[in-house]
Enzyme design. Structure first.
Site, PDB file in Angstrom:
ATOM      1  N   CYS A 184     -41.081   7.515  12.630  1.00  0.00           N
ATOM      2  CA  CYS A 184     -40.502   7.528  11.002  1.00  0.00           C
ATOM      3  C   CYS A 184     -40.807   8.173   9.854  1.00  0.00           C
ATOM      4  CB  CYS A 184     -42.292   6.535  11.033  1.00  0.00           C
ATOM      5  SG  CYS A 184     -43.814   7.491  11.009  1.00  0.00           S
ATOM      6  N   ASN A 205     -44.748  10.708  10.693  1.00  0.00           N
ATOM      7  CA  ASN A 205     -45.309  10.497  11.747  1.00  0.00           C
ATOM      8  C   ASN A 205     -47.519  10.613  11.818  1.00  0.00           C
ATOM      9  OD1 ASN A 205     -45.101  12.662  14.636  1.00  0.00           O
ATOM     10  ND2 ASN A 205     -45.710  10.704  14.722  1.00  0.00           N
ATOM     11  N   CYS A 265     -48.868   7.144  10.228  1.00  0.00           N
ATOM     12  CA  CYS A 265     -48.776   5.991  10.059  1.00  0.00           C
ATOM     13  C   CYS A 265     -48.258   5.589  11.511  1.00  0.00           C
ATOM     14  CB  CYS A 265     -49.005   5.510   8.650  1.00  0.00           C
ATOM     15  SG  CYS A 265     -49.916   6.435   7.765  1.00  0.00           S
ATOM     16  N   ARG A 266     -46.743   5.173  11.105  1.00  0.00           N
ATOM     17  CA  ARG A 266     -46.486   4.110  11.889  1.00  0.00           C
ATOM     18  C   ARG A 266     -46.018   4.077  13.564  1.00  0.00           C
ATOM     19  NH1 ARG A 266     -41.492   3.175   7.287  1.00  0.00           N
ATOM     20  NH2 ARG A 266     -41.931   5.497   6.643  1.00  0.00           N
ATOM     21  N   SER A 267     -45.299   5.120  13.173  1.00  0.00           N
ATOM     22  CA  SER A 267     -44.597   5.793  14.346  1.00  0.00           C
ATOM     23  C   SER A 267     -46.402   6.195  15.386  1.00  0.00           C
ATOM     24  CB  SER A 267     -43.102   7.007  14.538  1.00  0.00           C
ATOM     25  OG  SER A 267     -44.602   8.255  14.354  1.00  0.00           O
ATOM     26  N   ASP A 321     -43.599   1.967   5.246  1.00  0.00           N
ATOM     27  CA  ASP A 321     -44.235   2.645   4.406  1.00  0.00           C
ATOM     28  C   ASP A 321     -45.888   2.248   3.944  1.00  0.00           C
ATOM     29  OD1 ASP A 321     -45.467   4.816   4.291  1.00  0.00           O
ATOM     30  OD2 ASP A 321     -43.701   5.814   3.767  1.00  0.00           O
TER      31      ASP A 321
HETATM   32  P1  4NP Z   1     -45.589   7.075   7.902  1.00  0.00           P
HETATM   33  O1  4NP Z   1     -46.225   7.119   6.353  1.00  0.00           O
HETATM   34  O2  4NP Z   1     -43.901   7.881   7.956  1.00  0.00           O
HETATM   35  O3  4NP Z   1     -45.438   6.043   8.676  1.00  0.00           O
HETATM   36  O4  4NP Z   1     -46.121   8.822   8.485  1.00  0.00           O
HETATM   37  C1  4NP Z   1     -46.259   8.345   5.625  1.00  0.00           C
HETATM   38  C2  4NP Z   1     -46.577   9.105   5.745  1.00  0.00           C
HETATM   39  C3  4NP Z   1     -46.663  10.588   4.700  1.00  0.00           C
HETATM   40  C4  4NP Z   1     -46.213  10.700   3.938  1.00  0.00           C
HETATM   41  C5  4NP Z   1     -44.976   9.758   3.869  1.00  0.00           C
HETATM   42  C6  4NP Z   1     -44.390   8.466   4.962  1.00  0.00           C
HETATM   43  N1  4NP Z   1     -46.024  11.672   3.068  1.00  0.00           N
HETATM   44  O5  4NP Z   1     -44.965  11.330   1.746  1.00  0.00           O
HETATM   45  O6  4NP Z   1     -46.617  12.413   3.687  1.00  0.00           O
END
Ligand code: 4NP
Length: 156
Positions: A10, A13, A15-17, A122
């Site tokens: 994702c 790294n 939340c989703r992955s 997201d």
């Molecule tokens: P992820 O979510 O891609 O599912 O881990 C996010 C976590 C942090 C950010 C963006 C998406 N960020 O911009 O910090």
């Protein structure tokens, strides 16, 4: 059969992955599937961080422990190590295609091509419900992916 090597990707790294990794690890174990898995982000902002507390809490409520996972960034070597790299959204997929070495051996797929189709949204700026929704999508796609990976050795 050699273990299947899967990398869940994702943006951050956190939340989703990592949730995909935790969900898939548990389901693969229950299915008796031998796997080598990891997760990574296309971005570097959260390298070394544990998964987002909200994601950890939502996952813990369903029996997935994400506490030992730490964020890392995708690197070129991943395209030679993994059989399949699973993108959570189209933006992740575009970034992966851009960074894929010409002779990389990993195949790319959208995670939800094994489930509901489309993207895992997201949840970072979303409400608490967003995390439960992500887990629903990941559980269904993990079941679909496991069904696809369940090949049998003829002489086992
Ligand atoms: P992820 O979510 O891609 O599912 O881990 C996010 C976590 C942090 C950010 C963006 C998406 N960020 O911009 O910090």
């Amino acid at each position: 059969m050699a273990p299947v090597r899967l990398l869940f990707v994702c943006l951050g790294n956190i939340c989703r992955s990592p949730a995909a990794e935790g969900v898939f690890a548990k389901k693969a174990k229950e299915a008796g599937l031998e796997i080598i898995i990891d997760s990574a982000g296309t971005g570097a902002w959260h390298v070394g961080h544990a998964p987002d507390e909200r994601m950890q809490k939502a996952a813990q409520g369903r029996g997935y422990d994400l506490s030992s996972l730490r964020a890392r960034q995708v690197d070129a070597g991943d395209f030679y190590v993994y059989d399949l790299i699973l993108a959570m959204d189209e933006s992740n997929m575009a970034d992966l295609k851009e960074m894929a070495p010409p002779d990389g051996t990993a195949k790319l797929a959208m995670m939800l091509s094994f489930g509901a189709g489309g993207e895992v949204p997201d949840p970072y700026y979303a409400s608490t419900d967003g995390f439960a929704h992500v887990l629903n999508l990941l559980e269904a796609a993990s079941d679909g992916l496991i069904t696809n990976l369940k090949f049998e050795a003829p002489h086992a």
